[in-house]
Design an enzyme around this catalytic site. Structure first.
Site, PDB file in Angstrom:
ATOM      1  N   PHE A 289       4.458   0.680   1.605  1.00 26.49           N
ATOM      2  CA  PHE A 289       3.880  -0.330   2.483  1.00 26.49           C
ATOM      3  C   PHE A 289       2.638  -0.983   1.906  1.00 26.49           C
ATOM      4  O   PHE A 289       2.282  -2.097   2.303  1.00 26.49           O
ATOM      5  CB  PHE A 289       3.527   0.288   3.850  1.00 26.49           C
ATOM      6  CG  PHE A 289       2.346   1.226   3.830  1.00 26.49           C
ATOM      7  CD1 PHE A 289       1.044   0.752   3.843  1.00 26.49           C
ATOM      8  CD2 PHE A 289       2.531   2.598   3.793  1.00 26.49           C
ATOM      9  CE1 PHE A 289      -0.047   1.611   3.819  1.00 26.49           C
ATOM     10  CE2 PHE A 289       1.450   3.465   3.776  1.00 26.49           C
ATOM     11  CZ  PHE A 289       0.161   2.978   3.789  1.00 26.49           C
TER      12      PHE A 289
ATOM     13  N   LYS B   1      14.990  -1.516  -1.068  1.00 19.38           N
ATOM     14  CA  LYS B   1      14.697  -0.958   0.251  1.00 19.38           C
ATOM     15  C   LYS B   1      13.178  -0.925   0.392  1.00 19.38           C
ATOM     16  O   LYS B   1      12.523   0.007  -0.031  1.00 19.38           O
ATOM     17  CB  LYS B   1      15.286   0.456   0.386  1.00 19.38           C
ATOM     18  CG  LYS B   1      15.610   0.888   1.831  1.00 19.38           C
ATOM     19  CD  LYS B   1      14.434   0.873   2.791  1.00 19.38           C
ATOM     20  CE  LYS B   1      13.461   2.004   2.543  1.00 19.38           C
ATOM     21  NZ  LYS B   1      12.342   1.997   3.558  1.00 19.38           N
TER      22      LYS B   1
ATOM     23  N   GLU C  28       9.613  -0.229   5.886  1.00 18.46           N
ATOM     24  CA  GLU C  28       9.914  -0.811   7.190  1.00 18.46           C
ATOM     25  C   GLU C  28       8.646  -1.171   7.969  1.00 18.46           C
ATOM     26  O   GLU C  28       8.724  -1.801   9.017  1.00 18.46           O
ATOM     27  CB  GLU C  28      10.783   0.151   8.003  1.00 18.46           C
ATOM     28  CG  GLU C  28      10.118   1.446   8.425  1.00 18.46           C
ATOM     29  CD  GLU C  28      10.160   2.544   7.372  1.00 18.46           C
ATOM     30  OE1 GLU C  28       9.981   3.719   7.745  1.00 18.46           O
ATOM     31  OE2 GLU C  28      10.358   2.215   6.172  1.00 18.46           O
TER      32      GLU C  28
ATOM     33  N   SER D 194       4.346   8.483  -1.985  1.00 16.26           N
ATOM     34  CA  SER D 194       3.589   9.729  -2.004  1.00 16.26           C
ATOM     35  C   SER D 194       4.274  10.767  -2.881  1.00 16.26           C
ATOM     36  O   SER D 194       5.482  10.695  -3.150  1.00 16.26           O
ATOM     37  CB  SER D 194       3.452  10.280  -0.579  1.00 16.26           C
ATOM     38  OG  SER D 194       4.711  10.720  -0.096  1.00 16.26           O
TER      39      SER D 194
ATOM     40  N   CYS E 149      -2.698   3.495  -4.687  1.00 20.18           N
ATOM     41  CA  CYS E 149      -2.627   4.703  -5.507  1.00 20.18           C
ATOM     42  C   CYS E 149      -3.574   4.656  -6.690  1.00 20.18           C
ATOM     43  O   CYS E 149      -3.772   5.668  -7.362  1.00 20.18           O
ATOM     44  CB  CYS E 149      -1.189   4.934  -5.983  1.00 20.18           C
ATOM     45  SG  CYS E 149      -0.579   3.684  -7.139  1.00 20.18           S
TER      46      CYS E 149
ATOM     47  N   GLU F 154      -4.497  13.436  -0.925  1.00 20.39           N
ATOM     48  CA  GLU F 154      -4.590  11.991  -1.099  1.00 20.39           C
ATOM     49  C   GLU F 154      -4.808  11.377   0.281  1.00 20.39           C
ATOM     50  O   GLU F 154      -3.891  11.338   1.104  1.00 20.39           O
ATOM     51  CB  GLU F 154      -3.319  11.424  -1.736  1.00 20.39           C
ATOM     52  CG  GLU F 154      -3.409   9.932  -1.981  1.00 20.39           C
ATOM     53  CD  GLU F 154      -2.113   9.328  -2.509  1.00 20.39           C
ATOM     54  OE1 GLU F 154      -2.190   8.329  -3.241  1.00 20.39           O
ATOM     55  OE2 GLU F 154      -1.037   9.853  -2.189  1.00 20.39           O
TER      56      GLU F 154
END
Length: 499
Positions: A149, A173, A176, A226, A281, A382
């Site tokens: 995201f 993909k 969402e 992640s 990240c 994280e």
């Protein structure tokens, strides 16, 4: 309410599963969009469409592919603001950050435009009498990308432009949580002339992901997200015989030596820790202060952090926006509220932030934690939010040892005026990307992006040469051709026989 459907075979395909996800405006907390969540059958339809398109796209000429990509690059450039506006509306980042994301994605499109040089093979002649050996690279077939995201335009553009330039077809993909940018990227690709089925977008959750990982016609999977999910993606897709590059999480450290320009280091720490609300990240989430400079450095960071203006991404005055969801905001806040009990000094606590007129938004302010312990939750995990931890060591060696003990190895930085120390650092640190007086060492498009240890699962980094190699496979051809002069008697090809 706006509805986001799938993009399959060059057109919008309405969701048929009956399952829908909710997309919120992070600045207001209001649900603005519903997104279709694909069933296994819908994923199969996208893969089947991509497989059919590969039959012609995989054998298309390089000039045809690059011609489309050049047109695509021009369209993306013309629609920068529109793409950025979608990112701001669904992710929440400020418009300037969203524009920067589009610009970094464009770098990879530009790299793909030059794919002709990246796909050149090798030739060795006369390895034996009349024997030549050549090496070529060919596409894999249908490949998939599963993207996060936090960069809904950039990370997809790290994947599919190179993949399709190499001759593959692609099923994307996206997250969402902010799906609209992916559809616009696909629509612009079609407008640029990309044949139907070469780039497809299916929206969904774990059902869609697992369907891609298990599908027999998907040859490779790219992922950014992640570490726990990256580990799952790598293990599952590999077990199903697929090539995998799965980029995981990070806990990026910045080592500040006593001789560093502390103003420059503080500026870098603030921009790298709090830019994009820390939801990246490559954020610097841990500063390691060496020697006696810690107090002064923390003071300078605090002074700068307190001036950052937080507000809706649509406000040009805003320098940081909200977090993606209320649940994520609450999780980030828990690391700050629990820090003191685990030994940290809470220098700045942003958990109580409210923005006038946007009271229901997913707001959190900047937090700064000092004297953080390596066994605390705020250090180990994280956080993926605007929380910066400061740790103290007495020496360079202690600082490097502390950093190398982290299970993550994505990016890192050192701030120093000493070239010898910088040289040692870049050789001794265990991370995939290193900055020297550069806080976020994201490589340019023609170098590859990727970490070490728990920050990468798979053998290939993303984009650059590694990206090209990931989306192609090598083939070696050994050839023997008889000399025309050795043709059978009675066959005259006009070649002399006196060699």
């Amino acid at each position: 309410m706006k509805t986001v459907n799938h993009w399959i075979g060059g057109k919008t395909v309405e969701g048929a599963s009956g399952n829908w996800g909710r997309v919120t405006d992070p600045a207001t907390g209001a649900v603005t969009t519903q997104v279709a969540l694909a069933s296994p059958e819908e994923v199969d339809a996208a893969v089947t469409t991509a497989k059919a398109a590969y039959g012609t796209w995989g054998t298309s000429s390089l000039s045809a592919r690059t011609g489309i990509l050049f047109s695509y690059r021009a369209l993306l450039d013309a629609h920068r603001d529109e793409i950025a506006a979608l990112i701001t509306a669904e992710h929440g980042k400020v418009h300037s950050d969203a524009l920067g994301e589009v610009a970094r994605g464009l770098e990879i499109v530009e790299l793909a435009c030059g794919i002709t040089t990246q796909l050149k093979g090798e030739l060795s002649t006369q390895v034996s009498s009349k024997v030549d050996v050549s090496s070529i690279r060919q596409p894999l077939g249908v490949v998939a990308g599963i993207t996060p995201f936090n960069f809904p335009a950039m990370v997809p553009m790290w994947m599919f432009p190179l993949a399709i330039a190499c001759g593959n077809t692609f099923v994307l993909k996206p997250s969402e949580k902010d799906p609209s940018a992916a559809n616009l990227l696909a629509e612009l690709a079609a407008e640029a002339g990309l044949p139907d089925g070469v780039l497809n977008v299916v929206h969904g959750d774990k059902v869609a992901v697992d369907s891609l990982l298990a599908h027999p016609d998907v040859a490779a999977v790219s992922f950014v997200g992640s570490t726990p999910i990256a580990r799952h993606i790598h293990a599952t897709a590999s077990a199903n015989g697929k090539r995998v590059q799965a980029l995981g999480g990070a806990k990026n450290h910045m080592l500040v030596l006593p001789d560093a320009d502390l103003d420059a280091a503080a500026d870098a720490a603030v921009s790298a820790a709090y830019g994009s609300a820390g939801e990246r990240c490559m954020a610097i989430s841990a500063v390691v202060a060496v020697g006696a400079i810690g107090d002064e450095l923390v003071s300078k960071i605090r002074e700068r952090a307190e001036k950052i203006k937080i507000g809706p991404g649509t406000d040009p005055a805003s320098e940081m926006g909200p977090l993606i969801t209320a649940a994520h905001r609450d999780k980030v806040a828990s690391y700050v509220t629990g820090a003191a009990a685990q030994g940290a000094e809470v220098v700045l606590d942003g958990t109580g932030l409210r923005v006038d007129g946007y009271e229901d938004g997913h707001w959190i302010g900047l937090s700064l934690l000092d004297h953080v312990s390596t066994d605390s939750d705020a250090y180990r995990d994280e956080i993926f939010g605007p929380v910066l931890c400061v740790l103290r060591t007495e020496t360079y060696d202690e600082g490097v040892a502390l950093m190398n003990a982290s299970p993550f190895g994505n990016g890192t930085a050192i701030f120093t005026r000493d070239g010898g120390a910088a040289r040692r650092f870049q050789l001794e640190i265990e991370a995939g990307m290193v900055g020297v007086n550069v806080p976020i060492p994201v490589p340019v498009g023609y170098h590859s992006f990727g970490g070490w240890k728990d920050s990468l699962f798979g053998d290939h980094h993303i984009y650059g040469n590694d990206g090209v190699h990931f989306y192609t496979r090598g083939k070696v051809v050994t050839t023997r051709w008889p000399d025309p002069a050795d043709a059978p008697a009675g066959v005259d090809l006009g070649f002399p026989r006196n060699h």
